[in-house]
Design a protein around this motif. Structure first.
Motif, mmCIF file in Angstrom:
data_model
loop_
_atom_site.group_PDB
_atom_site.id
_atom_site.type_symbol
_atom_site.label_atom_id
_atom_site.label_comp_id
_atom_site.label_asym_id
_atom_site.label_seq_id
_atom_site.Cartn_x
_atom_site.Cartn_y
_atom_site.Cartn_z
ATOM 1 N N LYS C 114 -13.275 37.890 -11.943
ATOM 2 C CA LYS C 114 -13.310 36.515 -12.414
ATOM 3 C C LYS C 114 -11.991 35.846 -12.045
ATOM 4 O O LYS C 114 -10.922 36.294 -12.460
ATOM 5 N N GLY C 115 -12.080 34.808 -11.264
ATOM 6 C CA GLY C 115 -10.875 34.118 -10.848
ATOM 7 C C GLY C 115 -11.082 33.496 -9.478
ATOM 8 O O GLY C 115 -12.208 33.434 -8.969
ATOM 9 N N GLU C 116 -9.974 33.078 -8.917
ATOM 10 C CA GLU C 116 -10.060 32.403 -7.626
ATOM 11 C C GLU C 116 -10.177 33.437 -6.516
ATOM 12 O O GLU C 116 -9.404 34.395 -6.473
ATOM 13 N N VAL C 117 -11.147 33.245 -5.642
ATOM 14 C CA VAL C 117 -11.323 34.187 -4.536
ATOM 15 C C VAL C 117 -11.382 33.417 -3.228
ATOM 16 O O VAL C 117 -12.028 32.368 -3.141
ATOM 17 N N ALA C 118 -10.669 33.941 -2.245
ATOM 18 C CA ALA C 118 -10.768 33.368 -0.914
ATOM 19 C C ALA C 118 -11.169 34.478 0.043
ATOM 20 O O ALA C 118 -10.693 35.607 -0.084
ATOM 21 N N THR C 119 -12.043 34.183 0.963
ATOM 22 C CA THR C 119 -12.408 35.212 1.945
ATOM 23 C C THR C 119 -12.289 34.649 3.347
ATOM 24 O O THR C 119 -12.393 33.440 3.571
ATOM 25 N N ILE C 120 -12.093 35.576 4.254
ATOM 26 C CA ILE C 120 -11.953 35.208 5.653
ATOM 27 C C ILE C 120 -12.323 36.426 6.482
ATOM 28 O O ILE C 120 -11.967 37.541 6.129
ATOM 29 N N ASP C 121 -13.041 36.190 7.568
ATOM 30 C CA ASP C 121 -13.359 37.320 8.448
ATOM 31 C C ASP C 121 -12.215 37.457 9.456
ATOM 32 O O ASP C 121 -12.329 37.111 10.622
ATOM 33 N N ALA C 122 -11.127 37.952 8.958
ATOM 34 C CA ALA C 122 -9.916 38.037 9.791
ATOM 35 C C ALA C 122 -10.086 39.022 10.935
ATOM 36 O O ALA C 122 -9.514 38.847 12.011
ATOM 37 N N THR C 123 -10.870 40.053 10.700
ATOM 38 C CA THR C 123 -11.082 41.047 11.752
ATOM 39 C C THR C 123 -11.759 40.399 12.960
ATOM 40 O O THR C 123 -11.366 40.615 14.110
ATOM 41 N N ALA C 124 -12.754 39.572 12.666
ATOM 42 C CA ALA C 124 -13.457 38.897 13.762
ATOM 43 C C ALA C 124 -12.502 37.976 14.528
ATOM 44 O O ALA C 124 -12.472 37.965 15.759
ATOM 45 N N ILE C 125 -11.691 37.264 13.775
ATOM 46 C CA ILE C 125 -10.724 36.363 14.423
ATOM 47 C C ILE C 125 -9.738 37.166 15.275
ATOM 48 O O ILE C 125 -9.476 36.828 16.433
ATOM 49 N N ALA C 126 -9.245 38.238 14.696
ATOM 50 C CA ALA C 126 -8.251 39.038 15.412
ATOM 51 C C ALA C 126 -8.837 39.623 16.682
ATOM 52 O O ALA C 126 -8.211 39.591 17.747
ATOM 53 N N GLU C 128 -11.302 38.550 18.384
ATOM 54 C CA GLU C 128 -11.612 37.500 19.339
ATOM 55 C C GLU C 128 -10.340 36.927 19.977
ATOM 56 O O GLU C 128 -10.282 36.732 21.188
ATOM 57 N N VAL C 129 -9.359 36.671 19.162
ATOM 58 C CA VAL C 129 -8.178 35.955 19.651
ATOM 59 C C VAL C 129 -7.115 36.919 20.196
ATOM 60 O O VAL C 129 -6.545 36.699 21.262
ATOM 61 N N ILE C 130 -6.865 37.983 19.430
ATOM 62 C CA ILE C 130 -5.776 38.893 19.824
ATOM 63 C C ILE C 130 -6.309 40.063 20.656
ATOM 64 O O ILE C 130 -5.599 40.629 21.475
ATOM 65 N N GLY C 131 -7.586 40.359 20.428
ATOM 66 C CA GLY C 131 -8.188 41.437 21.210
ATOM 67 C C GLY C 131 -8.048 42.788 20.541
ATOM 68 O O GLY C 131 -8.510 43.796 21.062
ATOM 69 N N ARG C 132 -7.361 42.823 19.425
ATOM 70 C CA ARG C 132 -7.214 44.068 18.663
ATOM 71 C C ARG C 132 -7.326 43.720 17.185
ATOM 72 O O ARG C 132 -7.019 42.602 16.788
ATOM 73 N N PRO C 133 -7.732 44.675 16.358
ATOM 74 C CA PRO C 133 -7.932 44.328 14.940
ATOM 75 C C PRO C 133 -6.613 44.248 14.168
ATOM 76 O O PRO C 133 -6.456 44.851 13.123
ATOM 77 N N ILE C 134 -5.651 43.514 14.711
ATOM 78 C CA ILE C 134 -4.386 43.295 14.000
ATOM 79 C C ILE C 134 -4.550 42.000 13.213
ATOM 80 O O ILE C 134 -4.487 40.905 13.772
ATOM 81 N N VAL C 135 -4.780 42.137 11.913
ATOM 82 C CA VAL C 135 -5.246 40.985 11.140
ATOM 83 C C VAL C 135 -4.139 40.280 10.372
ATOM 84 O O VAL C 135 -4.400 39.304 9.670
ATOM 85 N N ASN C 136 -2.887 40.761 10.503
ATOM 86 C CA ASN C 136 -1.887 40.234 9.568
ATOM 87 C C ASN C 136 -1.613 38.750 9.751
ATOM 88 O O ASN C 136 -1.443 38.028 8.770
ATOM 89 N N THR C 137 -1.582 38.279 10.994
ATOM 90 C CA THR C 137 -1.285 36.855 11.163
ATOM 91 C C THR C 137 -2.453 35.995 10.694
ATOM 92 O O THR C 137 -2.259 34.934 10.093
ATOM 93 N N ALA C 138 -3.679 36.477 10.943
ATOM 94 C CA ALA C 138 -4.841 35.726 10.444
ATOM 95 C C ALA C 138 -4.799 35.653 8.921
ATOM 96 O O ALA C 138 -5.035 34.594 8.321
ATOM 97 N N MET C 139 -4.464 36.753 8.284
ATOM 98 C CA MET C 139 -4.393 36.765 6.814
ATOM 99 C C MET C 139 -3.289 35.838 6.318
ATOM 100 O O MET C 139 -3.403 35.224 5.262
#
Lengths: 318, 94, 187, 396
Positions: C114-126, C128-139
């Motif tokens: 219960k509370g505020e939740v935000a979600t993002i498919d950072a893996t998909a972005i990473a 697609e954009v970076i080419g590797r599942p390095i998700v820290n900048t997307a997060m």
């Protein structure tokens, strides 16, 4: 001025002295002969590093010092590390134009076998691997003499020391001598040499060469100790010479990987002549002496193979 | 003990700023046998000078090696190594 | 003062993300801390990192036990013991930011959060954009978007100091995409 | 120009060393110190710092090499932690005995066993009486500035002693926070090169690291005692000059709400930083408590400490180290000793906390404060509390 390679006799050694009389080394001490020679050949633009040991305690007891060139002692196991720091400082300060301007300052560590083969081996190995431009001279008297003749890694097979006594189970040291020059050479450093105080010209030549070569150099010089080896103080040079003449102490150099015996011995004396001069081998039986002889024969064969000719000849009994 | 220096009279950092001050330490008292050089036999090869652990043999102006008895400890190396047998070790009687 | 706890796996860049966020705050003249929680972890092990941001000097040098924000870099941390760590110390008003394909609502339901939740498919972005599942900048983009503690331009400036060339370009793109596509809801 | 950057304490130190234009660095990797010298090697590798970087094969050699380099007249730096400091132990005494102005940073970490890479002060406390000046810092900025001050202090001809800058491993070493990186030119103006009287120089050959017999050894050692006596005043001067140049002053210690305090909590480093919040919380509940954070810990400026501490009724001394078998932690023993001959003195309670990286929270420190007040009211039941050890209950 550093003396010329072409020195023909000991008469041509520099007359300058940088190692003063009045030190407290034993009568007949080979380390004094070594210190005198090294400082003569390389002084005065020379900094000497000495670890704890006979040479250190006998030359630096306040308020006296035998050293007339800059000299530093820090601890037992760290001569090579201290020398690394001195060498690096000279390099940095020269590059920045702050000190030691425009001249070559030799950095030389002069250590015993304990401070080299045992407790100081790690520091030595590190310094050789890092490639500091310095000379490391090991004065090998084959035991811890400063603390009263205890075995070291450099003590030879069967030698008596206070920790390799002769008893019903032990007959002196049970193990072989550690081959430190080979360990030094395994670092691929530009210069490794074995010298003797009985052959001062050869020794002086090696010291000078070691200092002039860029990068680390290692010289292993035999230091027959009258006190620990149990012989009369007048025989220091004689014992050293017999080490060479029996093939137990081969004088060689390895310059950029090329092995050369610098003092060939066409006819070898039996090891007995060397061993029997010394109280530390007095317990040896005929069989044991023969065992040592066989070991030396094997070593000599390896040396000759490496030299590519019979540098050290067969044993000739007089 | 009175001649010993006080703490603030010592050089700092466990140093000795008087190079070669071991010359103040006369080691003649260590000697039992005394080397005597026979200049008639001496060939001036200077091996005695080169081998002396005490740096106690000097080459004099006349070219002969002379023993500095203040520092000679009487080890006998010079005598043992002299090729011309020009150096004899003599027991000094007090 | 805002306290953020980052959950990732060794090698995913949680520690770097924590530090980049603190750097952005510091660049803005704020006070911040970023520090890792080091154990004997190696690549792949769950790791935590922390960021504190305030307008005045920060004296607290203890870990963060009741974070205002929890950021989860790897959806696989939402199970078992790792999930307990993720949810540990969450208080009323705490915010959960998770790298997942799920919507904020379904994630909240799944976790009974219960509370505020935000979600993002950072893996998909990473990927697609970076080419590797390095998700820290997307997060990081998702955090900037939903927490609003630093200006997005500060994060970009920090990245410009840290990276150059293609790496910089790709990371900036990852942040921008994350910034645009983060979904949030109060469950 | 000064630059405000986000740096870990380790990096803050590396930048300070760079801007002091150090000549020789020798170091061996050990967690959590390593990133200091990683960064320094980068500075050397890319030409930002003109220095010799000696990648030694042990910490023993690291300190030995910087001793050699310092003896040859260079400005030197090394860094270590934990087992590395323990391995250096014998050499520490040589550096101070030889009066060499070496600066070393120590990312404090516990000592084995058990093996643990986390923070406590066991490493430094086991080497606290080795003749080095020891300064404990509590932020990355203070670390940066203290390294710069350390060169100025160490190289003063009336001091000539090695300095170690101590900071909590991980808690500070790996925490990024804002650091004003001081301008290099200003740093060099602040701490210019000094010609030392005793260095290895063929033009003026001296013998360094002599042997002494019982007739001279004590006098040489007393020289170190004497030089240490001058350190508090010297550091005050160095600190004042730093304030003139950079506008920041640290003092020899930090006091927080001590003037009217019944209980003064004493702690070093990071714990002292966190403790501020505990003091605030306890104050808001009406407890008159203050905080005293020693910065210069060796030598201890005894009278200065006492001038702050003697007004309290109870001192709550937090040690992040164990003195096994002793009369309490090392900091406790020091504080207790300085009051031993005073007829009126505060009571003292000792908390051993934060061992092996165990987090010390604001709540923990509040609890310690409360325990101190309770002991003050009801009398001391325990003098030395091993705070937070599971299975030990002191009934406080």
């Amino acid at each position: 001025m550093i003396m010329d390679y072409s020195m023909s006799t000991v008469k041509d050694l520099p007359r300058e002295e940088y190692f003063a009389s009045g030190h407290r080394l034993c009568q007949g001490c080979p380390e004094a002969i070594i210190a005198r020679l090294v400082t003569k050949v390389l002084g005065p633009n020379l900094i000497v590093v000495t670890p704890t040991g006979c040479l250190e305690v006998s030359t630096s007891v306040y308020p006296e010092t035998a050293w007339k060139i800059p000299w530093i002692h820090v601890a037992f196991e760290n001569a090579a590390a201290v020398a690394s720091g001195v060498e690096a400082a000279i390099r940095a300060l020269q590059r920045k134009g702050l000190k030691y301007k425009g001249r070559k300052i030799h950095v030389v560590a002069i250590a015993g076998d304990g401070g080299t083969a045992d407790i100081g081996l790690q520091a030595l190995s590190g310094a050789l691997e890092r490639g500091h431009d310095f000379v490391y001279i090991c004065m090998d008297n084959e035991a811890y003499m400063n603390t009263g003749i205890q075995r070291s890694g450099a003590t030879p097979l069967k030698a008596w020391t206070t920790t390799t006594p002769v008893g019903s189970k032990w007959r002196g040291k049970l193990q072989l001598k550690k081959d430190i020059p080979a360990i030094a050479a395994a670092h691929g450093i530009p210069y490794v040499a074995v010298a003797s105080i009985s052959h001062l010209k050869d020794f002086a030549y090696k010291v000078k060469k070691a200092a002039e070569i860029d990068g680390p150099a290692y010289i292993h010089v035999q230091a027959p100790c009258p006190t620990g080896w149990r012989f009369d103080s007048s025989k220091t040079i004689e014992v050293a010479r017999l080490g060479v003449l029996t093939g137990m102490w081969v004088l060689y150099e390895i310059e950029r990987g090329v092995f050369k015996v610098t003092v060939p011995v066409p006819q070898r004396r039996p090891v007995e002549d060397y061993l029997m001069l010394q109280g530390r081998f007095r317990h040896l039986t005929k069989e044991e002496i023969e065992e040592v002889q066989r070991y030396v024969d094997e070593q000599v064969e390896k040396v000759n193979k490496r030299a590519g000719y019979t540098a050290i000849g067969p044993v000739v009994r007089l | 003990m009175s001649e010993l220096k006080k703490w603030f009279e010592l050089p700092i950092g466990c140093t000795n700023i008087e190079p070669g001050s071991s010359l103040n330490n006369i080691t003649a008292g260590w000697r039992v046998f005394t080397p005597v050089i026979d200049e008639k036999k001496c060939t001036k090869c200077y091996l005695c000078w080169a081998f002396c652990p005490e740096n106690a043999i000097k080459i004099a102006d006349d070219g002969f090696p002379k023993t500095d008895y203040r520092y000679c400890k009487g080890c006998g190396i010079c005598s043992n190594e002299c090729p011309a047998k020009a150096i004899t070790m003599i027991r000094q009687e007090v | 003062m805002i306290e953020i706890r980052w959950h990732g796996r060794g090698g995913q860049g949680a520690v770097t993300a924590a530090e980049l966020l603190a750097s952005a705050a510091i660049m803005e003249g704020k006070w911040a801390q970023a520090f890792p929680s080091f154990g004997a972890e190696r690549r792949g092990a769950p790791v935590q990192a922390y960021t504190r941001i305030d307008d005045k000097p920060i004296y607290n040098r203890s870990f963060i036990y009741e974070p205002d924000v929890v950021v989860v870099l790897d959806p696989s941390l939402l199970e078992g013991a790792e999930l307990r760590d993720v949810l540990s110390g969450l208080k009323a008003g705490s915010k959960l930011i998770v790298n997942t394909k799920l919507s904020p609502k379904s994630l909240a339901e799944k976790l009974h959060f219960k509370g505020e939740v935000a979600t993002i498919d950072a893996t998909a972005i990473a990927l697609e954009v970076i080419g590797r599942p390095i998700v820290n900048t997307a997060m990081l983009g998702a955090v900037v978007k939903t927490v609003g503690v630093v200006d997005p331009s500060s994060v970009l400036k920090v990245l410009e100091k840290r990276f150059s060339g293609g790496v910089l370009k790709r990371n900036i793109e990852a942040i921008k995409r994350a910034y645009e596509s983060t979904l949030q809801e109060v469950a | 120009m000064a630059q405000r950057m986000a740096l870990s304490t380790n990096y803050a130190i590396a930048y300070a060393v760079k801007n002091c234009d150090v000549d020789v660095i020798a170091a061996y990797p050990i967690t959590p110190q390593t990133t200091v010298v990683e960064r320094l090697s980068e500075f050397v590798a890319n030409g930002e710092l003109d220095a010799e970087y000696i990648p030694v094969e042990s910490e023993h050699s690291a300190l030995s090499a910087v001793i050699g380099a310092s003896a040859a007249g260079a400005r030197v730096f090394t860094a270590t932690a934990s087992q590395g400091l323990a391995l250096m132990h014998e050499v520490l005494f040589m550096a101070s005995g030889m009066r060499l102005p070496i600066v070393m940073s120590i990312a404090n970490r516990t000592l084995s066993m058990p093996l643990n890479i986390h923070n406590d002060h066991q490493d430094m406390m086991s080497s606290r009486d080795c003749g080095w000046i020891q300064i404990y810092i509590s932020s990355a900025q203070e670390a940066h500035d203290t390294v710069i001050q350390a060169y100025r202090l160490a190289e003063r001809l009336d001091i000539l002693l090695p300095v170690c800058v101590c900071y909590d491993g991980y808690v500070l070493s790996h925490t990024y926070e804002p650091v004003e990186v001081r301008d290099k030119q200003k740093v060099l103006e602040y701490t210019p090169r000094v010609e030392r009287p005793h260095v290895l120089d063929p033009d003026k050959p001296i013998t360094m690291g002599v042997m002494a017999l019982p007739n001279y050894t004590y006098e040489f050692k007393y020289q170190v005692v004497d030089a240490l006596k001058r350190v508090p005043k010297a550091l005050e001067e160095v600190d004042a000059e730093f304030a003139d140049k950079f506008g920041v002053k640290y003092g020899l210690y930090e006091e927080y709400m001590c003037s009217d305090a019944d209980v003064i909590m004493i702690a070093l480093g990071a714990i002292a930083s966190t403790a501020r919040l505990a003091i605030d919380n306890l104050r808001s509940k009406g407890f008159r408590i203050g905080l005293f954070r020693p910065r210069l810990y060796r030598p201890i400026p005894v009278e200065l400490w006492k001038s702050v501490l003697r007004k309290a009724k109870m001192l709550a001394i937090v040690d992040r180290a164990i003195a096994f078998g002793g009369c309490g932690g090392p900091l406790f023993s020091d504080v207790a000793t300085m009051f031993i001959n005073d007829s009126e003195r505060p009571l003292m309670i000792n908390f051993i906390a934060g061992i092996g990286g165990r987090d010390v929270t604001v709540r923990d420190l509040e609890q310690m404060g409360l325990m101190a007040f309770k002991s003050l009211e009801e009398g001391l039941k325990e003098q030395c509390i091993y705070f937070g050890v599971r299975g030990v209950d002191y009934g406080l």
